[in-house]
Design a protein around this motif. Structure first.
Motif, PDB file in Angstrom:
ATOM      1  N   THR A 367      19.441  -6.543 -37.137  1.00 30.99           N
ATOM      2  CA  THR A 367      19.570  -5.672 -35.974  1.00 30.99           C
ATOM      3  C   THR A 367      20.910  -4.947 -36.022  1.00 30.99           C
ATOM      4  OG1 THR A 367      20.228  -7.688 -34.757  1.00 30.99           O
ATOM      5  CG2 THR A 367      17.981  -6.884 -34.427  1.00 30.99           C
ATOM      6  N   CYS A 385      18.624 -11.500 -35.649  1.00 27.43           N
ATOM      7  CA  CYS A 385      17.843 -12.331 -34.737  1.00 27.43           C
ATOM      8  C   CYS A 385      17.055 -13.318 -35.592  1.00 27.43           C
ATOM      9  CB  CYS A 385      16.903 -11.476 -33.887  1.00 27.43           C
ATOM     10  SG  CYS A 385      17.772 -10.444 -32.684  1.00 27.43           S
ATOM     11  N   ARG A 387      14.485 -16.439 -35.887  1.00 28.74           N
ATOM     12  CA  ARG A 387      13.409 -17.183 -35.226  1.00 28.74           C
ATOM     13  C   ARG A 387      13.189 -18.484 -35.981  1.00 28.74           C
ATOM     14  NH1 ARG A 387       9.578 -11.817 -35.147  1.00 28.74           N
ATOM     15  NH2 ARG A 387      10.181 -10.985 -33.091  1.00 28.74           N
ATOM     16  N   THR A 392      14.457 -17.980 -30.454  1.00 31.05           N
ATOM     17  CA  THR A 392      15.059 -16.822 -31.111  1.00 31.05           C
ATOM     18  C   THR A 392      16.549 -16.806 -30.812  1.00 31.05           C
ATOM     19  OG1 THR A 392      13.014 -15.554 -30.896  1.00 31.05           O
ATOM     20  CG2 THR A 392      15.016 -14.317 -31.349  1.00 31.05           C
ATOM     21  N   PHE A 394      20.257 -14.915 -31.376  1.00 26.84           N
ATOM     22  CA  PHE A 394      20.966 -13.679 -31.714  1.00 26.84           C
ATOM     23  C   PHE A 394      22.321 -14.032 -32.303  1.00 26.84           C
ATOM     24  CE2 PHE A 394      23.981 -10.268 -30.391  1.00 26.84           C
ATOM     25  CZ  PHE A 394      23.441  -9.223 -31.135  1.00 26.84           C
ATOM     26  N   TYR A 407      21.142  -3.110 -26.909  1.00 26.31           N
ATOM     27  CA  TYR A 407      20.619  -4.466 -26.837  1.00 26.31           C
ATOM     28  C   TYR A 407      19.304  -4.501 -26.055  1.00 26.31           C
ATOM     29  CZ  TYR A 407      25.204  -5.034 -28.716  1.00 26.31           C
ATOM     30  OH  TYR A 407      26.305  -4.898 -29.521  1.00 26.31           O
ATOM     31  N   ARG A 411      15.934  -6.023 -27.703  1.00 26.51           N
ATOM     32  CA  ARG A 411      15.004  -6.918 -26.998  1.00 26.51           C
ATOM     33  C   ARG A 411      13.584  -6.352 -27.010  1.00 26.51           C
ATOM     34  NH1 ARG A 411      15.480  -9.040 -20.698  1.00 26.51           N
ATOM     35  NH2 ARG A 411      13.518 -10.217 -20.692  1.00 26.51           N
ATOM     36  N   VAL A 414      12.385  -7.124 -30.658  1.00 25.03           N
ATOM     37  CA  VAL A 414      12.343  -8.523 -31.092  1.00 25.03           C
ATOM     38  C   VAL A 414      11.686  -9.422 -30.065  1.00 25.03           C
ATOM     39  CG1 VAL A 414      13.788 -10.490 -31.773  1.00 25.03           C
ATOM     40  CG2 VAL A 414      14.403  -8.188 -32.512  1.00 25.03           C
ATOM     41  N   ILE A 417      15.619 -13.039 -26.112  1.00 30.15           N
ATOM     42  CA  ILE A 417      16.482 -13.904 -26.906  1.00 30.15           C
ATOM     43  C   ILE A 417      16.742 -15.191 -26.125  1.00 30.15           C
ATOM     44  CG2 ILE A 417      18.740 -14.109 -28.008  1.00 30.15           C
ATOM     45  CD1 ILE A 417      16.896 -12.018 -29.306  1.00 30.15           C
ATOM     46  N   ALA A 420      22.367 -16.615 -27.560  1.00 31.91           N
ATOM     47  CA  ALA A 420      23.183 -15.534 -28.121  1.00 31.91           C
ATOM     48  C   ALA A 420      24.551 -16.067 -28.537  1.00 31.91           C
ATOM     49  CB  ALA A 420      23.354 -14.411 -27.106  1.00 31.91           C
ATOM     50  N   LEU A 468      19.762  -8.651 -23.497  1.00 33.89           N
ATOM     51  CA  LEU A 468      18.957  -9.478 -24.401  1.00 33.89           C
ATOM     52  C   LEU A 468      18.085 -10.467 -23.640  1.00 33.89           C
ATOM     53  CD1 LEU A 468      21.530 -10.365 -27.236  1.00 33.89           C
ATOM     54  CD2 LEU A 468      19.700  -8.650 -27.325  1.00 33.89           C
TER      55      LEU A 468
END
Length: 528
Positions: A367, A385, A387, A392, A394, A407, A411, A414, A417, A420, A468
């Motif tokens: 990202t 990001c 997974r 998930t 960040f 951001y 989001r 993806v 999140i 983070a 996010l």
């Protein structure tokens, strides 16, 4: 004894060197290395030889920490003089190339006025012939584009510059890597080997699997004296933490600075690896805590505290793939991470924004990364990001929240999140601290100081978390672990530091908004 099973001691370190300076992206990539050699390293050695005491005293003054002063005792100044003489004798092509770059950049500024560029090619310095292209952007501004893969194949990339020093971690802060060359000494094993040498992989593989002194002697091409020193770096049994693997669920371990080790029973992903070798110290994870196999290493950007060659070289043979952001291909300030790391002997894949890399049981999406690079046109930077284990994560590194809408877009692509990780070194060094040697046009101090290498402040970090949709937020990559960063970042914090006040403000914001948060230091584990 040469044929008995032996393992590498857990507290062995390696310092990879070019012309005895600690290697970095900008001192190995041949275009940038030529500029740094000519306009930073050679003048610095010359200044030291003119006034050794000034350099030594300045190096040891806390107020001058991180300055470009050579920290070598005056009685060894003769060795510094010999080093400078050898550079001027053996690196003439690099020094000429740097001068040619400066001349060509000035010529293009003066003579590329919007008309046909063809007449400029015969005017380029001979040292640049076949290595550059001159082109306009859509604003009619001309610039040189360096054909970096071609330059790597030229005499400017010389593996004879490369060597490594092996030693035992003492816990004493090493000299600043950007200013002080590493001279030979009785406490280090000096090996004149290229970084890609297969013997180094054999050596560091001995953290996990047995080898023999005889096999290492042959693999590293050692003489009797070197072999005797190496014997002291070996031991009878491996030192590996039983908890280095995960039996169920998922976890993230914080190893210090920007290093995260994310694990499930199926896979391991590591970000910006920088690992302490002091296995006797408390309050930190070390090499003994790393998983035996690492599926992916994610590198966010090329600064010396995020791409750490002494750690990366020790992971050769146990890493599946190193993931790096794609550079702009030819920009003077944006050398290719992929070309650099390939020369360290690592398996590399480049990614663009929103590219996906899969690993067993999970995936990584690259990202965008805003800010932190002093407003230079640098594309080789990426957040990620990740997974894994149904969540998930960040990985924000030093990315800044200067445009929160980015951001929101991440989001949307993806999904929400869960966790983070944010860098909040929000009063970073000025542009010239890292990039001075690459600037071919004079810049005022006021201008440089306005363009810093800074992560998010409290307001920006809060905006990132909001956009996010993260439920948890962790501040990391602050340069606080002195056992890692002292000799690389030269950071110094106290209770009045602006950065720490901003972190405290962000922690309060998280508490007020129902976001689980922490300011990481040393070691930390998150499990689910």
């Amino acid at each position: 004894m040469e044929n008995e099973p032996r393992f590498l001691r857990p507290n062995v370190i390696i310092e990879p060197l070019v012309d005895r300076f600690y290697v970095s992206l900008n001192t190995l990539a041949p275009v940038q290395a030529s500029m740094n050699l000519a306009y930073l390293q050679v003048p610095m050695l010359e200044a030291y030889l003119q006034a050794p005491k000034v350099h030594i005293n300045s190096s040891r003054d806390p107020e001058m920490r991180g300055g470009f002063f050579v920290n070598i005792d005056e009685e060894r100044s003769g060795e510094v003089r010999d080093l400078l003489a050898s550079i001027k004798r053996d690196r003439g092509a690099m020094l000429r190339f740097a001068e040619a770059v400066s001349d060509a950049e000035e010529m293009v500024r003066q003579q590329a006025t919007g008309f046909d560029l063809t007449p400029l090619y015969p005017k380029l310095p001979a040292d640049l012939s076949g290595l550059v292209e001159v082109a306009y952007d859509t604003n009619n501004q001309a610039q040189l584009r360096y054909l970096e893969p071609v330059v790597y194949s030229s005499e400017l990339y010389d593996e004879d510059r490369q060597s490594v020093q092996l030693s035992i971690e003492t816990g004493i802060e090493r000299p600043f890597i950007m200013s002080t060359p590493r001279l030979p000494g009785p406490d280090v094993l000096d090996l004149h080997l290229p970084f890609r040498h297969p013997g180094l992989e054999e050596l560091f593989g001995a953290r996990l699997a047995p080898t023999t002194l005889g096999r290492l002697r042959d693999a590293l091409e050692l003489d009797d004296e070197q072999s005797a020193f190496l014997a002291g770096l070996l031991c009878d049994a491996p030192d590996l933490a039983p908890s280095r693997h995960v039996d169920d669920g998922a976890r993230i371990r914080y190893f210090g600075h920007a290093s995260l080790v994310m694990q499930t029973p199926e896979a391991a992903v590591v970000t910006d690896p920088w690992v302490s070798a002091d296995s006797t110290a408390a309050g930190r994870y070390t090499y003994r805590d790393l998983p035996d196999h690492i599926d992916l290493v994610l590198l966010t950007h090329g600064h010396q505290d995020h791409v750490v060659p002494e750690t990366l070289m020790q992971l050769r043979g146990r890493v599946g793939t190193v993931v790096v952001p794609r550079s702009s291909r030819g920009n003077l300030s944006d050398p290719s991470l992929a070309l650099y790391l390939t020369r360290l002997g690592l398996p590399v894949v480049e990614v663009d924004d929103y590219a996906q890399v899969d690993f067993p049981g999970g995936s990584v999406i690259a990202t965008p990364f805003l800010g932190e690079h002093a407003d230079l046109d640098i594309r080789a930077k990426s957040t990620y990001c990740v997974r894994l284990g149904g969540r998930t994560v960040f990985v924000g590194a030093d990315s800044s929240g200067i445009d929160p809408a980015l951001y929101r877009n991440i989001r949307a692509h993806v999904g929400p999140i869960d966790v983070a990780f944010l860098g909040m070194e929000c009063a970073g060094a000025p542009l010239t601290w890292v990039y001075q040697a690459l600037l071919t046009r004079p810049m005022t101090k006021k201008m440089s100081d306005s363009r810093t290498m800074s992560g998010s402040n409290a307001e920006q970090a809060g905006a990132i978390v909001t956009e996010l949709g993260a439920d948890e937020a962790y501040v990391y990559a602050m340069g606080e672990e002195d056992w890692l960063v002292g000799h690389v970042m030269a950071t110094s914090y106290n209770e009045d530091s602006f950065q720490l006040k901003q972190v405290a403000e962000f922690m309060n914001w998280c508490a007020d908004n129902g976001v689980k948060a922490d300011h990481l230091y040393g070691q930390h584990e998150i499990r689910w």
